[in-house]
Design a protein around this motif. Structure first.
Motif, PDB file in Angstrom:
ATOM      1  N   ASN A   1       2.686   1.754  -3.409  1.00 39.87           N
ATOM      2  CA  ASN A   1       1.801   2.194  -4.497  1.00 39.87           C
ATOM      3  C   ASN A   1       1.130   3.539  -4.203  1.00 39.87           C
ATOM      4  OD1 ASN A   1       2.227  -0.152  -6.130  1.00 39.87           O
ATOM      5  ND2 ASN A   1       0.856  -1.302  -4.785  1.00 39.87           N
ATOM      6  N   GLN A   2       0.611   3.707  -2.987  1.00 37.87           N
ATOM      7  CA  GLN A   2      -0.123   4.925  -2.656  1.00 37.87           C
ATOM      8  C   GLN A   2       0.758   6.164  -2.719  1.00 37.87           C
ATOM      9  OE1 GLN A   2      -2.534   4.708   0.907  1.00 37.87           O
ATOM     10  NE2 GLN A   2      -2.366   6.897   1.282  1.00 37.87           N
ATOM     11  N   TYR A   3       1.994   6.040  -2.273  1.00 41.92           N
ATOM     12  CA  TYR A   3       2.895   7.194  -2.253  1.00 41.92           C
ATOM     13  C   TYR A   3       3.897   7.183  -3.410  1.00 41.92           C
ATOM     14  CZ  TYR A   3       1.041   7.172   2.510  1.00 41.92           C
ATOM     15  OH  TYR A   3       0.203   7.137   3.603  1.00 41.92           O
TER      16      TYR A   3
ATOM     17  N   CYS B   1       3.160   2.418   6.478  1.00 42.21           N
ATOM     18  CA  CYS B   1       1.795   2.001   6.843  1.00 42.21           C
ATOM     19  C   CYS B   1       1.764   0.781   7.763  1.00 42.21           C
ATOM     20  CB  CYS B   1       0.976   1.702   5.579  1.00 42.21           C
ATOM     21  SG  CYS B   1       0.749   3.130   4.490  1.00 42.21           S
TER      22      CYS B   1
ATOM     23  N   THR C   1       0.840  -1.203   0.000  1.00 46.28           N
ATOM     24  CA  THR C   1       0.000   0.000   0.000  1.00 46.28           C
ATOM     25  C   THR C   1       0.871   1.248   0.000  1.00 46.28           C
ATOM     26  OG1 THR C   1      -1.863  -1.040   1.140  1.00 46.28           O
ATOM     27  CG2 THR C   1      -1.681   1.350   1.322  1.00 46.28           C
TER      28      THR C   1
END
Length: 281
Positions: free
Chosen positions: A31-33, A188, A28
């Motif tokens: 990919n998210q950042y 995270c 996460t």
């Protein structure tokens, strides 16, 4: 079915037993950042503690499974570890099959002569050495093992003891080394999940290897402001099990219009900047 060897069992525990707690939040963050891009050469900074060792292992696994091409260099910067800690780091790297490169420095020797702020000096010197070494190795990114709890604890520490509201971010550009970026792939992941993974695999990593900490004794670690923040969150968690998640989500939902002031870079903003304009609208 063939028997898995030690490192295969460790890797399997990341992607299966602790998939929800470790592998999923790791992906996460990536990919998210947008932490990793094709062609990146990342210097993975390993202190020898549980966080950086797990980060190095997961990045190694990601590179193996991922379609995006990127390179990793696993750097252990030795600031002056004692023989026992140095041996433990090397043994753990061998167990995890991490091809570490050890970079010798004399940071502890210098910082130990600082009487007022040895930890601050040590941290600055470490960061400077890391950036310089990354540049020499042709890396464009540096990966550090800070996790979710580091972020929310830093928020409390800054508010209670520094009179400001700030935290650590998942990635940032270097101010002094052009083209260099710092990333935090563990951003995270909760610390309790890392501890559970270590215990499950019977892995023991070094704690704080600082000579200054060794000199003042273990009982004085309770004087740490981070420890106080950690204990406060732990106490609040008894009544609200979601406290860590709520604090972390709050970092992504800052409502600037409810604050009397904020600072962006060197610019200081005040509620009065556009107060009258809002009334006219």
């Amino acid at each position: 079915m063939r028997e898995l060897n030690r490192v295969q069992k460790i890797e399997q525990s990341i992607t299966y037993k602790y998939r929800k707690e470790l592998w999923a939040p790791f992906l996460t963050a990536i990919n998210q950042y947008q932490l990793i891009q094709p062609g990146d050469h990342i210097m993975v900074c390993i202190s020898g503690g549980k966080d950086s060792m797990l980060m190095a292992k997961m990045l190694q696994m990601l590179r193996r499974y991922s379609n995006r091409p990127f390179e990793l260099t696993y750097l252990v910067m030795d600031p002056g570890y004692n023989a026992l800690n140095r041996k433990k780091i090397e043994a753990n790297a061998k167990t995890l099959e991490l091809p570490i490169v050890i970079y010798e420095t004399q940071i502890f020797a210098v910082a130990n002569h600082e009487t007022k702020k040895p930890c601050y000096l040590c941290a600055r010197m470490r960061r400077g050495h890391l950036y310089n070494r990354a540049k020499e190795l042709g890396c464009n990114k540096i990966a550090l093992g800070h996790h979710l709890n580091d972020a929310i604890e830093t928020t409390l520490m800054s508010m209670f003891w520094s009179s400001k509201l700030e935290t650590i971010v998942p990635k940032c550009h270097s101010e002094h080394f052009e083209g260099m970026e710092l990333i935090r792939p563990m951003y995270c992941i909760k610390e309790e999940a890392i501890k559970a993974w270590c215990q499950y695999n019977e892995l023991e990593f070094i704690q704080c290897a600082c000579r200054f900490t060794e000199n003042i004794g273990k009982e004085d670690e309770h004087l740490s402001k981070r420890y106080e923040a950690k204990m406060l969150i732990k106490e609040l968690k008894k009544d609200n099990p979601e406290i860590e998640d709520n604090m972390f989500r709050a970092l992504h939902r800052v409502q600037l219009n409810t604050f009397p002031g904020y600072q962006k870079g060197k610019e200081v903003h005040n509620i009065l900047d556009d107060y009258d304009k809002k009334e006219k609208k």
